[in-house]
Design a protein around this motif. Structure first.
Motif, PDB file in Angstrom:
ATOM      1  N   THR A 152     -12.200  -9.069   2.411  1.00  0.00           N
ATOM      2  CA  THR A 152     -10.928  -9.462   3.009  1.00  0.00           C
ATOM      3  C   THR A 152     -10.687  -8.800   4.357  1.00  0.00           C
ATOM      4  N   LEU A 153      -9.720  -9.356   5.077  1.00  0.00           N
ATOM      5  CA  LEU A 153      -9.249  -8.787   6.330  1.00  0.00           C
ATOM      6  C   LEU A 153      -7.728  -8.725   6.252  1.00  0.00           C
ATOM      7  N   LEU A 154      -7.169  -7.522   6.432  1.00  0.00           N
ATOM      8  CA  LEU A 154      -5.747  -7.277   6.221  1.00  0.00           C
ATOM      9  C   LEU A 154      -5.096  -6.778   7.503  1.00  0.00           C
ATOM     10  N   GLN A 155      -3.836  -7.164   7.722  1.00  0.00           N
ATOM     11  CA  GLN A 155      -3.096  -6.677   8.894  1.00  0.00           C
ATOM     12  C   GLN A 155      -1.754  -6.104   8.467  1.00  0.00           C
ATOM     13  N   VAL A 156      -1.448  -4.908   8.959  1.00  0.00           N
ATOM     14  CA  VAL A 156      -0.184  -4.236   8.654  1.00  0.00           C
ATOM     15  C   VAL A 156       0.962  -4.983   9.330  1.00  0.00           C
ATOM     16  N   THR A 157       1.984  -5.327   8.544  1.00  0.00           N
ATOM     17  CA  THR A 157       3.097  -6.124   9.062  1.00  0.00           C
ATOM     18  C   THR A 157       4.414  -5.372   9.164  1.00  0.00           C
ATOM     19  N   GLN A 158       4.672  -4.447   8.246  1.00  0.00           N
ATOM     20  CA  GLN A 158       5.956  -3.760   8.208  1.00  0.00           C
ATOM     21  C   GLN A 158       5.885  -2.629   7.195  1.00  0.00           C
ATOM     22  N   ALA A 159       6.875  -1.750   7.244  1.00  0.00           N
ATOM     23  CA  ALA A 159       7.049  -0.758   6.187  1.00  0.00           C
ATOM     24  C   ALA A 159       7.881  -1.384   5.068  1.00  0.00           C
ATOM     25  N   ARG A 160       7.993  -0.671   3.973  1.00  0.00           N
ATOM     26  CA  ARG A 160       8.791  -1.162   2.848  1.00  0.00           C
ATOM     27  C   ARG A 160      10.266  -0.891   3.101  1.00  0.00           C
ATOM     28  N   GLN A 161      11.123  -1.808   2.634  1.00  0.00           N
ATOM     29  CA  GLN A 161      12.559  -1.566   2.601  1.00  0.00           C
ATOM     30  C   GLN A 161      12.933  -1.291   1.145  1.00  0.00           C
ATOM     31  N   PRO A 162      13.054  -0.027   0.767  1.00  0.00           N
ATOM     32  CA  PRO A 162      13.266   0.300  -0.649  1.00  0.00           C
ATOM     33  C   PRO A 162      14.579  -0.254  -1.172  1.00  0.00           C
ATOM     34  N   ASP A 175      15.085   7.681   3.543  1.00  0.00           N
ATOM     35  CA  ASP A 175      15.349   8.822   4.418  1.00  0.00           C
ATOM     36  C   ASP A 175      14.107   9.651   4.691  1.00  0.00           C
ATOM     37  N   SER A 176      13.188   9.702   3.732  1.00  0.00           N
ATOM     38  CA  SER A 176      11.981  10.513   3.905  1.00  0.00           C
ATOM     39  C   SER A 176      10.929   9.819   4.767  1.00  0.00           C
ATOM     40  N   GLY A 177      11.050   8.498   4.913  1.00  0.00           N
ATOM     41  CA  GLY A 177      10.043   7.742   5.653  1.00  0.00           C
ATOM     42  C   GLY A 177       8.775   7.488   4.871  1.00  0.00           C
ATOM     43  N   ARG A 178       8.751   7.885   3.612  1.00  0.00           N
ATOM     44  CA  ARG A 178       7.564   7.686   2.773  1.00  0.00           C
ATOM     45  C   ARG A 178       7.724   6.382   1.998  1.00  0.00           C
ATOM     46  N   THR A 179       7.677   5.289   2.722  1.00  0.00           N
ATOM     47  CA  THR A 179       8.000   3.981   2.168  1.00  0.00           C
ATOM     48  C   THR A 179       6.782   3.172   1.758  1.00  0.00           C
ATOM     49  N   GLY A 180       5.611   3.496   2.293  1.00  0.00           N
ATOM     50  CA  GLY A 180       4.470   2.609   2.149  1.00  0.00           C
ATOM     51  C   GLY A 180       4.595   1.452   3.132  1.00  0.00           C
ATOM     52  N   TRP A 181       3.658   0.510   3.048  1.00  0.00           N
ATOM     53  CA  TRP A 181       3.653  -0.591   4.010  1.00  0.00           C
ATOM     54  C   TRP A 181       3.022  -1.834   3.387  1.00  0.00           C
ATOM     55  N   TYR A 182       3.213  -2.948   4.095  1.00  0.00           N
ATOM     56  CA  TYR A 182       2.721  -4.239   3.637  1.00  0.00           C
ATOM     57  C   TYR A 182       1.646  -4.785   4.572  1.00  0.00           C
ATOM     58  N   TYR A 183       0.829  -5.676   3.987  1.00  0.00           N
ATOM     59  CA  TYR A 183      -0.197  -6.394   4.748  1.00  0.00           C
ATOM     60  C   TYR A 183       0.012  -7.899   4.644  1.00  0.00           C
ATOM     61  N   ARG A 184      -0.355  -8.589   5.718  1.00  0.00           N
ATOM     62  CA  ARG A 184      -0.646 -10.017   5.633  1.00  0.00           C
ATOM     63  C   ARG A 184      -2.156 -10.171   5.505  1.00  0.00           C
ATOM     64  N   VAL A 185      -2.601 -11.256   4.920  1.00  0.00           N
ATOM     65  CA  VAL A 185      -4.022 -11.489   4.683  1.00  0.00           C
ATOM     66  C   VAL A 185      -4.570 -12.407   5.772  1.00  0.00           C
ATOM     67  N   LEU A 186      -5.421 -11.873   6.614  1.00  0.00           N
ATOM     68  CA  LEU A 186      -6.034 -12.662   7.677  1.00  0.00           C
ATOM     69  C   LEU A 186      -7.272 -13.403   7.179  1.00  0.00           C
ATOM     70  N   ARG A 187      -7.932 -12.819   6.181  1.00  0.00           N
ATOM     71  CA  ARG A 187      -9.088 -13.479   5.569  1.00  0.00           C
ATOM     72  C   ARG A 187      -9.051 -13.256   4.072  1.00  0.00           C
ATOM     73  N   GLU A 188      -8.983 -14.326   3.320  1.00  0.00           N
ATOM     74  CA  GLU A 188      -8.953 -14.234   1.867  1.00  0.00           C
ATOM     75  C   GLU A 188     -10.314 -13.803   1.330  1.00  0.00           C
ATOM     76  N   HIS A 216       0.860  -1.190   0.000  1.00  0.00           N
ATOM     77  CA  HIS A 216       0.000   0.000   0.000  1.00  0.00           C
ATOM     78  C   HIS A 216       0.891   1.233   0.000  1.00  0.00           C
ATOM     79  N   TYR A 217       0.583   2.185  -0.892  1.00  0.00           N
ATOM     80  CA  TYR A 217       1.349   3.434  -0.935  1.00  0.00           C
ATOM     81  C   TYR A 217       0.396   4.617  -0.978  1.00  0.00           C
ATOM     82  N   ALA A 218       0.747   5.645  -0.219  1.00  0.00           N
ATOM     83  CA  ALA A 218      -0.084   6.845  -0.129  1.00  0.00           C
ATOM     84  C   ALA A 218       0.058   7.682  -1.399  1.00  0.00           C
ATOM     85  N   ALA A 219      -1.053   7.894  -2.098  1.00  0.00           N
ATOM     86  CA  ALA A 219      -1.004   8.621  -3.367  1.00  0.00           C
ATOM     87  C   ALA A 219      -0.521  10.052  -3.201  1.00  0.00           C
ATOM     88  N   GLU A 220      -0.803  10.666  -2.037  1.00  0.00           N
ATOM     89  CA  GLU A 220      -0.401  12.068  -1.851  1.00  0.00           C
ATOM     90  C   GLU A 220       1.115  12.246  -1.801  1.00  0.00           C
TER      91      GLU A 220
END
Length: 243
Positions: free
Chosen positions: A118-128, A147-160, A68-72
């Motif tokens: 679906t049900l999603l859980q945040v697991t970590q930020a991205r390592q660019p 350096d900016s911290g604008r990495t986005g993040w990942y989910y694990r899927v709790l419910r498909e 997931h990445y923030a469009a702004e």
């Protein structure tokens, strides 16, 4: 910290792995080039229907099933890389989900979101990594993201289930209210690598049960060795990398 309001998925994106460069005469594959998909796609515990990863060692898997990445953020990227080789908008960084109104400051480690079926859980930020540099045709993109911290993040899927653009991301649980992703990113990529508060922060982060195991292992390793790993290979790429 105040929970983010429900936000619609503005674009759901997927892509196939294709050669983006060569290394020692062999093609280097990446699926960083995503395109928006119409209609619902099936989301399993390992990823989105029709989506691939070029390197399954470092990309994909249950803890990184969806990015997931923030469009702004792209407003700033258009200023930072005005000569980008690709249009700087949803999909430029290989994300699967694009939204407005959710960022690394509001989203927390372990947050659980309902989206469509679906049900999603945040697991970590991205390592660019250096593939961002290749994607935009510019040096230093991966480093700037880190350096900016604008990495986005990942989910694990709790419910498909089926997921589509227009589905709303609704927060249903926040087990770690003290751990916005911005805090986690600051611990992993500290501006001051000798800051005295870091070991205690690493200790706390390594104990977060919702955090992806690889990140927990990284913090544990730092506590054991007292040092931070070398990021140059990840950010700049291996020697001999060619377009």
């Amino acid at each position: 910290m105040r929970a983010p309001p429900a936000r619609p998925i503005e674009a759901l994106l997927a892509g196939a792995a294709v050669p983006v460069a060569s290394l020692d005469g062999q093609p280097l594959l990446s699926a960083i080039g995503k395109r928006a998909r119409a209609g619902a796609l099936w989301l399993s515990r390992t990823g989105l229907e029709g989506d691939e990863q070029g390197d399954r060692v470092y990309h994909g898997g249950p803890d990184k099933a969806l990015h997931h990445y923030a469009a702004e953020h792209y407003v700033l990227w258009r200023q930072w890389v005005p000569g980008s080789a690709v249009a700087l908008g949803p999909g430029a960084f290989g994300e699967n989900i694009s939204t407005h109104g959710m960022s690394e400051r509001e989203v927390h480690v372990g947050d659980v979101f309902r989206a469509g079926a679906t049900l999603l859980q945040v697991t970590q930020a991205r390592q660019p990594c250096f593939k961002l540099n290749l994607r935009l045709g510019a040096h230093g993109v991966a480093r700037r993201m880190q350096d900016s911290g604008r990495t986005g993040w990942y989910y694990r899927v709790l419910r498909e289930g089926w997921l589509a653009a227009g589905d709303v991301l609704e927060l249903v649980d926040r087990p770690q209210p003290d751990w916005p992703l911005a805090r986690l990113i600051a611990a992993l990529y500290p501006q001051d690598t000798g800051a005295p508060w870091l070991p205690e922060e690493w200790h706390r982060a390594s104990a977060l049960p919702e955090l992806a195991q690889r990140w927990r292992d990284t913090f544990d390793r730092r506590l054991l060795t007292g040092s931070i790993e070398d990021w140059r290979m990840r950010l700049e790429g291996p020697p001999g990398l060619g377009a």
